[in-house]
Scaffold this active site. Structure first.
Site, PDB file in Angstrom:
ATOM      1  N   GLY A  15       0.823  -1.206   0.000  1.00 30.37           N
ATOM      2  CA  GLY A  15       0.000   0.000   0.000  1.00 30.37           C
ATOM      3  C   GLY A  15       0.856   1.254   0.000  1.00 30.37           C
ATOM      4  N   ARG A  76       1.006  -5.245  -5.617  1.00 27.35           N
ATOM      5  CA  ARG A  76       1.159  -6.485  -4.870  1.00 27.35           C
ATOM      6  C   ARG A  76       1.378  -7.597  -5.900  1.00 27.35           C
ATOM      7  NH1 ARG A  76      -0.395  -4.896   0.196  1.00 27.35           N
ATOM      8  NH2 ARG A  76      -1.968  -3.237   0.309  1.00 27.35           N
ATOM      9  N   ASP A 107       5.050  -4.859   6.253  1.00 24.52           N
ATOM     10  CA  ASP A 107       5.497  -6.204   6.624  1.00 24.52           C
ATOM     11  C   ASP A 107       5.481  -7.184   5.465  1.00 24.52           C
ATOM     12  OD1 ASP A 107       2.745  -6.256   6.482  1.00 24.52           O
ATOM     13  OD2 ASP A 107       2.439  -7.147   8.455  1.00 24.52           O
ATOM     14  N   THR A 130       4.270   2.686   5.824  1.00 21.90           N
ATOM     15  CA  THR A 130       2.889   2.224   5.956  1.00 21.90           C
ATOM     16  C   THR A 130       2.168   3.146   6.923  1.00 21.90           C
ATOM     17  OG1 THR A 130       1.456   0.491   6.864  1.00 21.90           O
ATOM     18  CG2 THR A 130       3.717   0.540   7.668  1.00 21.90           C
ATOM     19  N   ASP A 132      -0.180   2.438   8.867  1.00 24.63           N
ATOM     20  CA  ASP A 132      -0.690   1.753  10.060  1.00 24.63           C
ATOM     21  C   ASP A 132       0.239   1.857  11.262  1.00 24.63           C
ATOM     22  OD1 ASP A 132      -3.018   0.959   8.825  1.00 24.63           O
ATOM     23  OD2 ASP A 132      -2.212  -0.971   8.179  1.00 24.63           O
ATOM     24  N   ASP A 134       2.576  -0.117  12.171  1.00 28.32           N
ATOM     25  CA  ASP A 134       2.512  -1.433  12.814  1.00 28.32           C
ATOM     26  C   ASP A 134       3.769  -2.278  12.602  1.00 28.32           C
ATOM     27  OD1 ASP A 134       2.165  -1.839  10.110  1.00 28.32           O
ATOM     28  OD2 ASP A 134       0.448  -3.173  10.303  1.00 28.32           O
ATOM     29  N   ARG A 176      -6.058  -2.825  10.556  1.00 26.86           N
ATOM     30  CA  ARG A 176      -6.573  -4.194  10.696  1.00 26.86           C
ATOM     31  C   ARG A 176      -6.114  -4.838  11.999  1.00 26.86           C
ATOM     32  NH1 ARG A 176      -4.494  -6.223   5.017  1.00 26.86           N
ATOM     33  NH2 ARG A 176      -2.670  -5.869   6.285  1.00 26.86           N
TER      34      ARG A 176
END
Length: 328
Positions: A15, A76, A107, A130, A132, A134, A176
């Site tokens: 992303g 992707r 990741d 990213t 996120d 994360d 997520r």
């Protein structure tokens, strides 16, 4: 600085995130500074498989630091998940005399980078990009700060409507597995409730909390929900449940979606991306491989990719307490 590397390739994968262009720019200009050739790979790992490489110089990346997205494009790649796909990607690296690869992504991108390095003994360095936030081993990822500001701005606008019509809005944000965006934007925008994957609030507790808020005089409410929260099968089902069990409010649902990934990167993300991009090139020239460049306590750090891929332990207790106190 022990320099054996002459040609470095850079790609963006997964992303997109605001600040990726700033990271690419930093990699390219660091290569120019250290007299190393730099090649951009278009469309991520898929472009590597299809040999879509182009040599870049310092002027190739002018006027991109302020632009969102990634000018190298991202994709992707299912093919890269196969041994055959990675073999083809490695063959193209060898054919183009590439000595090392910088991968900007999350990741999934790092998993691919690690496999490429392990299977072909190829030097790879990751840069965390990213929204996120994360990734293990870094306090911040590229794009996270910009996404927060985008979400807060959107919630501020939605609150105007909520207040005007005595409505309760459930606003879904990305995340997520990690509630960083929901928790921080919720506090920043003054949300009444924040639902994140790491904390199972439960629908009954949510209803009780909203009823309590109403008795204190609140005529409208904002609930920020991370997409990974499991209070309902989805946010629309959760909204319907709240409406059926809470009198006096019209319930509306807003899913912010991909708007969070776009937009001009914040100054914080531009500076972070620049630090990490330069750090990636310097790490490769110092013969580091299978590592990620992160930032911890404002210092650029080097983290093994295997550690970066470990599940991040989120410690939200203090922020959750702040959210509870400030939402009374």
């Amino acid at each position: 600085m022990a320099q054996k590397i002459k040609n470095i390739a850079v790609l963006t994968s997964g992303g997109d995130a605001p600040g990726m262009n700033a990271a690419i720019r930093a990699v390219v200009r660091a290569c120019s500074y250290y007299k190393v050739n730099c090649f951009g790979v278009y469309k991520g790992y898929e472009g590597l498989i299809n040999n879509e490489l182009e040599e870049l110089n310092a002027r190739s990346v002018r006027n991109i630091i302020n632009k969102g997205g990634t000018f190298l494009k991202s994709a992707r790649s299912k093919t890269f998940r196969t041994v055959e796909g990675r073999q083809k990607a490695h063959a193209n690296l060898v054919k183009n005399n590439i000595d090392a690869l910088v991968v900007i992504g999350g990741d999934g991108s790092f998993t691919g980078a690690l496999k490429l390095s392990e299977e072909f003994n190829f030097p790879v360095v990751g840069v965390p990009g990213t929204i996120d936030n994360d990734i293990n081993g870094t306090d911040y990822t590229i794009g996270y700060d910009t996404a927060l500001n985008t979400v807060v701005d959107a919630i501020d606008k939605i609150r105007d409507t909520a207040s005007s019509h005595n409505r309760l809005f459930l606003i879904e944000v990305m995340g997520r597995d990690a509630g960083d965006i929901a928790l921080n934007s919720g506090i920043g925008a003054g949300a009444e409730e924040i639902l994140i994957p790491e904390e199972d609030m439960g629908v009954e507790r949510l209803i009780e909390s909203l009823k309590k808020s109403k008795t204190t005089g609140k005529t409208s409410s904002i609930i920020v929900v991370a997409e990974g929260d499991t209070s309902g099968k989805n946010i629309f089902e959760l909204g319907q449940y709240v409406e059926n069990n809470l009198e006096g409010y019209e319930v509306r649902v807003s899913v912010l979606g991909h708007i969070q990934r776009g937009g001009t990167p914040s100054c914080f993300d531009r500076v972070l991306a620049s630090k990490l991009g330069v750090g990636a090139v310097e790490a490769l020239l110092d013969n580091k491989r299978e590592v990620m460049i992160g930032i911890v306590h404002k210092k650029v750090t080097i983290v093994p990719l295997v550690d970066a891929l470990k599940k991040r332990v989120h410690k939200h207790d203090k922020l959750i307490k702040v959210a509870d106190i400030t939402s009374v």
